[in-house]
Scaffold this motif. Sequence first.
Motif, mmCIF file in Angstrom:
data_model
loop_
_atom_site.group_PDB
_atom_site.id
_atom_site.type_symbol
_atom_site.label_atom_id
_atom_site.label_comp_id
_atom_site.label_asym_id
_atom_site.label_seq_id
_atom_site.Cartn_x
_atom_site.Cartn_y
_atom_site.Cartn_z
ATOM 1 N N THR A 272 0.734 -2.286 -8.277
ATOM 2 C CA THR A 272 -0.448 -2.142 -7.655
ATOM 3 C C THR A 272 -0.752 -3.562 -7.194
ATOM 4 O OG1 THR A 272 -1.613 -0.372 -8.718
ATOM 5 C CG2 THR A 272 -3.053 -1.615 -7.431
ATOM 6 N N TYR B 255 -4.074 -1.476 5.928
ATOM 7 C CA TYR B 255 -2.788 -0.988 5.562
ATOM 8 C C TYR B 255 -1.998 -2.049 4.431
ATOM 9 C CZ TYR B 255 -3.457 1.852 9.703
ATOM 10 O OH TYR B 255 -3.673 2.942 10.772
ATOM 11 N N CYS B 256 -1.271 -1.507 3.664
ATOM 12 C CA CYS B 256 -0.480 -2.200 2.790
ATOM 13 C C CYS B 256 1.060 -1.703 3.294
ATOM 14 C CB CYS B 256 -0.621 -2.222 1.511
ATOM 15 S SG CYS B 256 -0.325 -0.568 0.570
ATOM 16 N N GLU C 113 -2.984 3.287 -0.192
ATOM 17 C CA GLU C 113 -4.202 2.540 -0.191
ATOM 18 C C GLU C 113 -5.434 3.324 -0.547
ATOM 19 O OE1 GLU C 113 -1.686 1.416 3.580
ATOM 20 O OE2 GLU C 113 -2.182 3.193 2.533
ATOM 21 N N GLY D 38 1.561 2.414 4.410
ATOM 22 C CA GLY D 38 0.824 3.327 3.807
ATOM 23 C C GLY D 38 -0.269 3.878 4.786
ATOM 24 N N CYS E 290 -3.572 -0.964 -3.432
ATOM 25 C CA CYS E 290 -2.480 -0.695 -3.117
ATOM 26 C C CYS E 290 -1.602 -0.105 -4.214
ATOM 27 C CB CYS E 290 -1.511 -1.482 -2.180
ATOM 28 S SG CYS E 290 -0.091 -0.841 -1.305
ATOM 29 N N TRP F 276 -0.905 -7.220 2.911
ATOM 30 C CA TRP F 276 -2.093 -6.429 3.728
ATOM 31 C C TRP F 276 -2.149 -6.839 5.313
ATOM 32 C CZ3 TRP F 276 -4.995 -2.394 1.808
ATOM 33 C CH2 TRP F 276 -4.833 -2.039 0.223
ATOM 34 N N LEU G 126 3.559 3.973 -0.512
ATOM 35 C CA LEU G 126 2.290 2.882 -0.799
ATOM 36 C C LEU G 126 1.272 3.658 -0.333
ATOM 37 C CD1 LEU G 126 3.950 0.013 0.806
ATOM 38 C CD2 LEU G 126 3.708 0.167 -1.459
#
Length: 126
Positions: free
Chosen positions: A77, A94-95, A5, A117, A21, A35, A3
């Motif tokens: 995405t 962050y995702c 971002e 990510g 993402c 998220w 992942l």
Amino acid sequence: VQLVESGGGWVQTGGSLRLSCAASGFSFGDYDIGWFRQAPGKEREGVLCISRRGGTTYYANSVKGRFTISRDNAKNTVYLQMNSLKPEDAAVYYCAKDNIVRTDTCPKGSGSFGSWGQGTQVTVSS
């Protein structure tokens, strides 16, 4: 599983940003994506989640009415649209992917999320 971002940056109070993402390495359409954010000196907190079917779950009441989440399964995405940004929104965002394939809605908490990510920094100046 990866992942990535992007879309973070500096913005003035009241401004907007859209985070992306980009996911790879798994069947994207089968999983919820969340998220999260972490500000300096604070614990990581959930922001929003989008289910595999496109349903939205808010983890942070403070972003209701300002942040929205969407996904484009054709592009693997997920997007986080952030409007009316406040200084307290500043954090690394962050995702993450839910590790459980669910029927309909996102989980209530963040415990099942993984494959984080690297994060993207959001700075909001007052």
